[in-house]
Design an enzyme around this catalytic site. Structure first.
Site, PDB file in Angstrom:
ATOM      1  N   LYS A  83      55.815  84.612  68.624  1.00  0.00           N
ATOM      2  CA  LYS A  83      55.009  85.106  67.488  1.00  0.00           C
ATOM      3  C   LYS A  83      54.763  86.604  67.651  1.00  0.00           C
ATOM      4  O   LYS A  83      54.996  87.165  68.737  1.00  0.00           O
ATOM      5  CB  LYS A  83      53.693  84.344  67.432  1.00  0.00           C
ATOM      6  CG  LYS A  83      52.820  84.545  68.653  1.00  0.00           C
ATOM      7  CD  LYS A  83      51.649  83.571  68.691  1.00  0.00           C
ATOM      8  CE  LYS A  83      50.862  83.723  69.966  1.00  0.00           C
ATOM      9  NZ  LYS A  83      49.881  82.638  70.147  1.00  0.00           N
TER      10      LYS A  83
ATOM     11  N   TYR B  35      39.338 115.561  73.403  1.00  0.00           N
ATOM     12  CA  TYR B  35      38.279 115.390  72.402  1.00  0.00           C
ATOM     13  C   TYR B  35      36.981 114.953  73.066  1.00  0.00           C
ATOM     14  O   TYR B  35      36.974 114.057  73.915  1.00  0.00           O
ATOM     15  CB  TYR B  35      38.669 114.321  71.387  1.00  0.00           C
ATOM     16  CG  TYR B  35      39.728 114.771  70.404  1.00  0.00           C
ATOM     17  CD1 TYR B  35      39.464 115.777  69.478  1.00  0.00           C
ATOM     18  CD2 TYR B  35      40.986 114.182  70.403  1.00  0.00           C
ATOM     19  CE1 TYR B  35      40.439 116.179  68.567  1.00  0.00           C
ATOM     20  CE2 TYR B  35      41.962 114.574  69.497  1.00  0.00           C
ATOM     21  CZ  TYR B  35      41.677 115.582  68.584  1.00  0.00           C
ATOM     22  OH  TYR B  35      42.633 115.974  67.691  1.00  0.00           O
TER      23      TYR B  35
HETATM   24  C1  LIG Z   1      50.262  82.083  71.405  1.00  0.00           C
HETATM   25  C2  LIG Z   1      50.257  80.636  71.683  1.00  0.00           C
HETATM   26  C3  LIG Z   1      50.763  80.132  72.890  1.00  0.00           C
HETATM   27  C4  LIG Z   1      51.254  81.010  74.023  1.00  0.00           C
HETATM   28  O1  LIG Z   1      50.147  81.421  74.795  1.00  0.00           O
HETATM   29  P1  LIG Z   1      50.340  82.339  76.105  1.00  0.00           P
HETATM   30  O2  LIG Z   1      48.960  82.496  76.622  1.00  0.00           O
HETATM   31  O3  LIG Z   1      50.907  83.625  75.624  1.00  0.00           O
HETATM   32  O4  LIG Z   1      51.241  81.604  77.012  1.00  0.00           O
HETATM   33  C5  LIG Z   1      50.815  78.766  73.046  1.00  0.00           C
HETATM   34  N1  LIG Z   1      50.360  77.935  72.072  1.00  0.00           N
HETATM   35  C6  LIG Z   1      49.840  78.394  70.918  1.00  0.00           C
HETATM   36  C7  LIG Z   1      49.351  77.436  69.894  1.00  0.00           C
HETATM   37  C8  LIG Z   1      49.756  79.741  70.685  1.00  0.00           C
HETATM   38  O5  LIG Z   1      49.253  80.196  69.533  1.00  0.00           O
END
Ligand SMILES: *Cc1c(COP(=O)(O)O)cnc(C)c1O
Length: 357
Positions: free
Chosen positions: A35, A252
């Site tokens: 994702k 800054y």
């Molecule tokens: C993002 C996600 C993962 C992966 O999690 P990590 O901590 O990056 O291993 C697994 N399951 C779901 C439902 C997620 O949204």
């Protein structure tokens, strides 16, 4: 001459990390979680790099899922939030995408479509974010069975504390009471759970962050201790070096004030490249392969570094913001965030160089 900042993406490291998942969870199938543009690592390139070794790809974005299919990816693809509008359902069927159903309105839409699809049912076992309660689960099972629209049902849940002291025991026991002895394929574990709680591995694991070479629990175990290699290295160069005197303020707001004469370097990297603006003075950075610290506030296009002990370096010297030689977890911890956020924030203006295809 172009601006010297680049992000290197190392596909050999990605494949190594995937092999680590395989080794740790060798009885489970692997959904490689890609994702958010593969946590900022280019979703199509990551899918291609893992195509021959992984079992499926899990993501959120329908457009990316369709792009994977158009690029010839044949593995199962799981949509982790399912669909957002009923009119997306025909696309799921057309492109053979598996939705996670987490809300009753989605079940209503699927039954009304009517379409036949493999589905994941997400149960709320304690995170209280998405997923069905015990009573809703019974209702959904009965309705899907009556409508005959699920070609298979896998049960999933997501852990709130797999990386925390609390762990997963309460959620596991809630899950088993909801399943109540029935046989379903199960998908439970994110990176933290699959590494720390082998009992959660089940039929399909869902690693994300560990594939990209960061630790899911950086305060307990480093990525190196977990034998994970960084995939992304954010690298740039010094574009200027200057000597400042005691009392000079840097950047800054002048939040850093030199206590004695010192040499500082200016790096072509700022928050518009994805470097966290909240990284305070003292955030680790590598200059010429040597660990030093940032000074003062991060600007849009630059940040300042301490060259004490590095007086020989000049403009053009190599700087690593995170990655090979400097764990993203160390930078994230100093900046009060997590490596996930650093990776996802990599800005589109940073040119990417893919290595070890
Ligand atoms: C993002 C996600 C993962 C992966 O999690 P990590 O901590 O990056 O291993 C697994 N399951 C779901 C439902 C997620 O949204």
């Amino acid at each position: 001459m172009s601006r010297p900042i680049h992000a290197y993406l190392d596909w050999a490291a990605l494949r190594h990390n995937h092999a680590r998942v395989r080794q740790v969870a060798n009885h489970s199938n692997i959904w490689s979680v890609i994702k958010a543009n593969a946590y900022g690592h280019r979703v199509l390139s990551v899918a291609r790099a893992l195509q021959k070794v992984t079992n499926g790809f899990a993501l959120i974005e329908l457009d990316s899922a369709i792009a994977l299919r158009k690029a010839g990816i044949r593995q199962p693809i799981l949509l982790l939030e399912g669909f957002y509008q009923p009119d997306e359902l025909p696309l799921l069927a057309k492109w053979e995408l598996t939705p996670v159903l987490h809300a009753l309105w989605q079940v209503d839409a699927l039954i009304a479509a009517p379409l036949r699809l493999p589905v994941y049912l997400k149960l709320d076992t304690g995170m209280h974010r998405l997923g069905f309660t015990a009573a809703e689960f019974e209702n959904v099972l009965a309705r899907l069975e009556a409508a005959g629209c699920a070609t298979s049902i896998t049960v999933m849940t997501h852990f709130a504390d797999a990386d925390e002291d609390r762990g997963i025991a309460a959620q596991m026991s809630h899950l088993h009471s909801m399943i109540n002895g029935r046989e379903f394929p199960l998908s439970l574990a994110n990176s933290a759970a699959l590494l720390r709680f082998p009992e959660s591995q089940a039929d399909w694991v869902r690693p994300g962050i560990m594939l990209y070479g960061a630790s899911p629990f950086p305060t307990r175990q480093s990525a190196a201790e977990l034998d994970l290699r960084p995939v992304m290295t954010l690298a740039s160069e010094l574009i200027s070096v200057r000597d400042i005197t005691a009392g000079n303020r840097v950047g800054y707001g002048g939040t850093f004030v030199a206590e004695q004469p010192m040499r500082i370097g200016i790096v072509a990297c700022g928050y518009a490249d994805g470097y966290p603006r909240h990284a305070p003075t003292g955030t680790p950075v590598l200059v010429a392969g040597q660990r030093t610290r940032t000074l003062g506030r991060v600007s849009m296009d630059k940040l300042c570094v301490d060259l004490t002990g590095l007086e020989k370096v000049g403009a053009g010297e190599a700087v690593t913001l995170w990655g090979e030689g400097l764990p993203a977890d160390d930078v994230a911890t100093a900046a009060g965030t997590v490596a996930y956020e650093l990776f996802c924030a990599l800005a589109p203006r940073v040119p990417i160089i893919e290595v070890n295809q």
